[in-house]
Design a protein around this motif. Structure first.
Motif, PDB file in Angstrom:
ATOM      1  N   LEU A  75      26.829 -44.641  49.681  1.00  0.00           N
ATOM      2  CA  LEU A  75      26.438 -45.967  49.734  1.00  0.00           C
ATOM      3  C   LEU A  75      24.920 -45.989  49.481  1.00  0.00           C
ATOM      4  O   LEU A  75      24.440 -46.905  48.854  1.00  0.00           O
ATOM      5  CB  LEU A  75      26.971 -46.810  50.883  1.00  0.00           C
ATOM      6  N   TYR A  76      24.399 -45.231  50.209  1.00  0.00           N
ATOM      7  CA  TYR A  76      22.615 -45.125  50.176  1.00  0.00           C
ATOM      8  C   TYR A  76      22.476 -44.825  48.621  1.00  0.00           C
ATOM      9  O   TYR A  76      21.525 -45.400  48.143  1.00  0.00           O
ATOM     10  CB  TYR A  76      22.303 -44.168  51.050  1.00  0.00           C
ATOM     11  N   LEU A  77      22.922 -43.842  48.223  1.00  0.00           N
ATOM     12  CA  LEU A  77      22.625 -43.575  46.731  1.00  0.00           C
ATOM     13  C   LEU A  77      22.871 -44.541  45.962  1.00  0.00           C
ATOM     14  O   LEU A  77      22.057 -44.770  44.815  1.00  0.00           O
ATOM     15  CB  LEU A  77      23.175 -41.998  46.460  1.00  0.00           C
ATOM     16  N   ALA A  78      23.974 -45.086  45.766  1.00  0.00           N
ATOM     17  CA  ALA A  78      24.279 -46.184  45.051  1.00  0.00           C
ATOM     18  C   ALA A  78      23.547 -47.249  45.173  1.00  0.00           C
ATOM     19  O   ALA A  78      22.841 -47.779  44.071  1.00  0.00           O
ATOM     20  CB  ALA A  78      25.937 -46.570  45.206  1.00  0.00           C
ATOM     21  N   ALA A  79      23.064 -47.714  46.216  1.00  0.00           N
ATOM     22  CA  ALA A  79      22.083 -48.913  46.605  1.00  0.00           C
ATOM     23  C   ALA A  79      20.824 -48.543  45.983  1.00  0.00           C
ATOM     24  O   ALA A  79      20.427 -49.352  45.506  1.00  0.00           O
ATOM     25  CB  ALA A  79      22.135 -49.283  47.912  1.00  0.00           C
ATOM     26  N   TYR A  80      20.431 -47.341  46.285  1.00  0.00           N
ATOM     27  CA  TYR A  80      18.918 -47.105  45.958  1.00  0.00           C
ATOM     28  C   TYR A  80      19.186 -47.069  44.245  1.00  0.00           C
ATOM     29  O   TYR A  80      18.148 -47.403  43.590  1.00  0.00           O
ATOM     30  CB  TYR A  80      18.627 -45.531  46.140  1.00  0.00           C
ATOM     31  N   ALA A  81      20.113 -46.565  43.570  1.00  0.00           N
ATOM     32  CA  ALA A  81      20.044 -46.650  42.211  1.00  0.00           C
ATOM     33  C   ALA A  81      20.283 -48.109  41.502  1.00  0.00           C
ATOM     34  O   ALA A  81      19.583 -48.233  40.327  1.00  0.00           O
ATOM     35  CB  ALA A  81      21.688 -45.657  41.710  1.00  0.00           C
ATOM     36  N   VAL A  82      20.984 -48.826  42.384  1.00  0.00           N
ATOM     37  CA  VAL A  82      20.844 -50.174  41.786  1.00  0.00           C
ATOM     38  C   VAL A  82      19.430 -50.695  41.950  1.00  0.00           C
ATOM     39  O   VAL A  82      19.064 -51.704  40.994  1.00  0.00           O
ATOM     40  CB  VAL A  82      21.881 -51.049  42.841  1.00  0.00           C
ATOM     41  N   ARG A  83      18.717 -50.518  42.922  1.00  0.00           N
ATOM     42  CA  ARG A  83      17.499 -51.221  43.086  1.00  0.00           C
ATOM     43  C   ARG A  83      16.463 -50.347  42.063  1.00  0.00           C
ATOM     44  O   ARG A  83      15.635 -51.273  41.565  1.00  0.00           O
ATOM     45  CB  ARG A  83      16.927 -51.082  44.519  1.00  0.00           C
ATOM     46  N   VAL A  84      16.755 -49.279  41.654  1.00  0.00           N
ATOM     47  CA  VAL A  84      15.831 -48.541  40.516  1.00  0.00           C
ATOM     48  C   VAL A  84      16.208 -48.987  39.226  1.00  0.00           C
ATOM     49  O   VAL A  84      15.410 -49.340  38.278  1.00  0.00           O
ATOM     50  CB  VAL A  84      15.819 -47.126  40.699  1.00  0.00           C
ATOM     51  N   LEU A  85      17.418 -49.176  38.804  1.00  0.00           N
ATOM     52  CA  LEU A  85      17.804 -49.287  37.508  1.00  0.00           C
ATOM     53  C   LEU A  85      18.338 -50.584  37.035  1.00  0.00           C
ATOM     54  O   LEU A  85      18.034 -50.917  35.858  1.00  0.00           O
ATOM     55  CB  LEU A  85      19.028 -48.455  37.366  1.00  0.00           C
ATOM     56  N   ALA A  86      18.813 -51.346  37.909  1.00  0.00           N
ATOM     57  CA  ALA A  86      18.950 -52.706  37.731  1.00  0.00           C
ATOM     58  C   ALA A  86      18.099 -53.834  37.892  1.00  0.00           C
ATOM     59  O   ALA A  86      17.767 -54.352  38.747  1.00  0.00           O
ATOM     60  CB  ALA A  86      20.270 -53.099  38.637  1.00  0.00           C
ATOM     61  N   HIS A  87      17.135 -53.967  36.720  1.00  0.00           N
ATOM     62  CA  HIS A  87      15.881 -54.402  36.827  1.00  0.00           C
ATOM     63  C   HIS A  87      15.964 -56.020  36.633  1.00  0.00           C
ATOM     64  O   HIS A  87      15.432 -56.824  37.459  1.00  0.00           O
ATOM     65  CB  HIS A  87      14.856 -54.069  35.528  1.00  0.00           C
ATOM     66  N   GLY A  88      17.016 -56.551  36.051  1.00  0.00           N
ATOM     67  CA  GLY A  88      17.510 -58.061  36.038  1.00  0.00           C
ATOM     68  C   GLY A  88      18.430 -58.342  36.881  1.00  0.00           C
ATOM     69  O   GLY A  88      18.951 -59.608  36.765  1.00  0.00           O
ATOM     70  N   LEU A  89      18.572 -57.663  38.245  1.00  0.00           N
ATOM     71  CA  LEU A  89      19.696 -58.298  39.054  1.00  0.00           C
ATOM     72  C   LEU A  89      19.017 -59.049  39.780  1.00  0.00           C
ATOM     73  O   LEU A  89      18.016 -59.468  39.948  1.00  0.00           O
ATOM     74  CB  LEU A  89      19.585 -56.919  40.032  1.00  0.00           C
ATOM     75  N   PRO A  90      19.987 -60.122  40.164  1.00  0.00           N
ATOM     76  CA  PRO A  90      19.752 -61.473  40.876  1.00  0.00           C
ATOM     77  C   PRO A  90      19.205 -61.086  42.396  1.00  0.00           C
ATOM     78  O   PRO A  90      19.434 -59.935  42.856  1.00  0.00           O
ATOM     79  CB  PRO A  90      21.111 -62.134  40.918  1.00  0.00           C
ATOM     80  N   THR A  91      18.264 -62.057  42.730  1.00  0.00           N
ATOM     81  CA  THR A  91      17.689 -61.772  44.090  1.00  0.00           C
ATOM     82  C   THR A  91      18.798 -61.494  45.075  1.00  0.00           C
ATOM     83  O   THR A  91      18.627 -60.575  46.224  1.00  0.00           O
ATOM     84  CB  THR A  91      16.796 -62.881  44.494  1.00  0.00           C
ATOM     85  N   ALA A  92      19.897 -62.158  45.263  1.00  0.00           N
ATOM     86  CA  ALA A  92      20.593 -62.059  46.211  1.00  0.00           C
ATOM     87  C   ALA A  92      21.186 -60.580  46.406  1.00  0.00           C
ATOM     88  O   ALA A  92      21.506 -59.820  47.252  1.00  0.00           O
ATOM     89  CB  ALA A  92      21.766 -63.246  46.117  1.00  0.00           C
ATOM     90  N   TRP A  93      21.555 -60.238  45.053  1.00  0.00           N
ATOM     91  CA  TRP A  93      22.084 -58.847  45.006  1.00  0.00           C
ATOM     92  C   TRP A  93      21.172 -57.612  45.244  1.00  0.00           C
ATOM     93  O   TRP A  93      21.129 -56.552  45.855  1.00  0.00           O
ATOM     94  CB  TRP A  93      22.285 -58.291  43.592  1.00  0.00           C
ATOM     95  N   ARG A  94      19.819 -57.894  45.091  1.00  0.00           N
ATOM     96  CA  ARG A  94      18.732 -56.935  45.336  1.00  0.00           C
ATOM     97  C   ARG A  94      18.665 -56.814  46.821  1.00  0.00           C
ATOM     98  O   ARG A  94      18.427 -55.733  47.433  1.00  0.00           O
ATOM     99  CB  ARG A  94      17.367 -57.307  44.658  1.00  0.00           C
ATOM    100  N   HIS A  95      18.672 -58.184  47.259  1.00  0.00           N
ATOM    101  CA  HIS A  95      18.707 -58.051  48.914  1.00  0.00           C
ATOM    102  C   HIS A  95      19.768 -57.335  49.549  1.00  0.00           C
ATOM    103  O   HIS A  95      19.894 -56.820  50.565  1.00  0.00           O
ATOM    104  CB  HIS A  95      18.686 -59.536  49.404  1.00  0.00           C
ATOM    105  N   THR A  96      20.972 -57.555  49.030  1.00  0.00           N
ATOM    106  CA  THR A  96      22.271 -56.987  49.572  1.00  0.00           C
ATOM    107  C   THR A  96      22.145 -55.444  49.396  1.00  0.00           C
ATOM    108  O   THR A  96      22.492 -54.751  50.243  1.00  0.00           O
ATOM    109  CB  THR A  96      23.615 -57.403  48.769  1.00  0.00           C
ATOM    110  N   SER A  97      21.672 -54.984  48.379  1.00  0.00           N
ATOM    111  CA  SER A  97      21.415 -53.589  47.919  1.00  0.00           C
ATOM    112  C   SER A  97      20.342 -52.932  48.988  1.00  0.00           C
ATOM    113  O   SER A  97      20.397 -51.975  49.703  1.00  0.00           O
ATOM    114  CB  SER A  97      20.971 -53.315  46.726  1.00  0.00           C
ATOM    115  N   LEU A  98      19.340 -53.705  49.466  1.00  0.00           N
ATOM    116  CA  LEU A  98      18.189 -53.256  50.561  1.00  0.00           C
ATOM    117  C   LEU A  98      18.814 -53.352  51.749  1.00  0.00           C
ATOM    118  O   LEU A  98      18.610 -52.469  52.402  1.00  0.00           O
ATOM    119  CB  LEU A  98      17.074 -54.311  50.341  1.00  0.00           C
ATOM    120  N   ALA A  99      19.717 -54.116  51.976  1.00  0.00           N
ATOM    121  CA  ALA A  99      20.395 -54.282  53.566  1.00  0.00           C
ATOM    122  C   ALA A  99      21.288 -52.937  53.631  1.00  0.00           C
ATOM    123  O   ALA A  99      21.227 -52.573  54.683  1.00  0.00           O
ATOM    124  CB  ALA A  99      21.310 -55.595  53.524  1.00  0.00           C
TER     125      ALA A  99
END
Length: 220
Positions: free
Chosen positions: A24-48
């Motif tokens: 889960l940590y690796l997946a969340a980190y990948a989302v934050r690095v690669l998903a540049h246009g991700l909505p703010t709510a999803w970026r906050h979720t991945s950070l959590a």
């Protein structure tokens, strides 16, 4: 005989949950690095998710330190665990042990030693390469004079570095990116040595058994 200490029991209980948390940590980190246009709510979720998984790693380290009864010696004798706790991006390597843990709990036989070494080294190389590609891409893609501009470039660089080929067509230019490169080079050499050594040992055993069979008199 299996170790039945409190620390060993804790490690057996947390092996699979921590492996899943690592993924889960690796997946969340990948989302934050690669998903540049991700909505703010999803970026906050991945950070959590990142911080929740990191908190699990810290709690696990603290509990094992407490149960070991070694005091400050635990940090010296478990320096790799300490490094992984500080740099949790390396933690997904724990997933390598997940397959064997599931087999052990189901009572299924484990792979032979040589097969385990080759399988674990291959899985470790894939996870480590992916994690380092993410980290280097994050540091490099916007740096001045960078040659690693896309995640594909980062993956190509990680593969070449792990294979100890080093084409040099792409290379990190930032201090942190080069630090990751040095670490990946060292890990690539170690993993390659483990695989080639285990494979060579397996071949020697096979040829030795064949030689013994040829030297035996035929059965009447």
């Amino acid at each position: 005989m299996d170790d039945d200490s409190r620390q060993a029991r804790w490690e057996r209980r947390t092996e699979i949950p921590l492996a899943l948390a690592s993924m889960l940590y690796l997946a969340a980190y990948a989302v934050r690095v690669l998903a540049h246009g991700l909505p703010t709510a999803w970026r906050h979720t991945s950070l959590a998710v990142l911080f929740a998984a990191w908190a699990m790693f810290i709690v696990d380290y603290a509990v094992r330190w407490r149960l070991s009864g070694q005091g400050h010696r635990f940090v010296r004798t478990h320096w790799l665990d300490t490094l992984v706790m500080i740099l949790p991006l390396l933690r997904p390597l724990r997933v390598v042990r997940l397959y064997e843990a599931v087999q052990r709990r189901r009572g299924q036989p484990r792979l032979a030693l040589h097969a385990r070494v080759i399988t674990y080294a291959g899985m470790s190389a894939a996870l480590l390469g992916f994690a380092c590609a993410l980290a280097v891409y994050r540091q490099e893609h916007a740096a001045p004079h960078a040659t690693i501009r896309t995640f594909g470039d980062a993956v190509w660089w990680a593969c070449a570095t792990l294979a100890t080929v080093g084409y040099g067509d792409v290379a990190p230019v930032t201090p942190l990116g080069r630090t990751f490169a040095v670490a990946l080079m060292a890990c690539g050499l170690a993993l390659l040595g483990a695989v080639t050594g285990s494979f060579s040992s397996w071949l020697l055993q096979v040829f030795s058994r064949e030689g013994e069979d040829e030297g035996r008199p035929p059965r009447s």
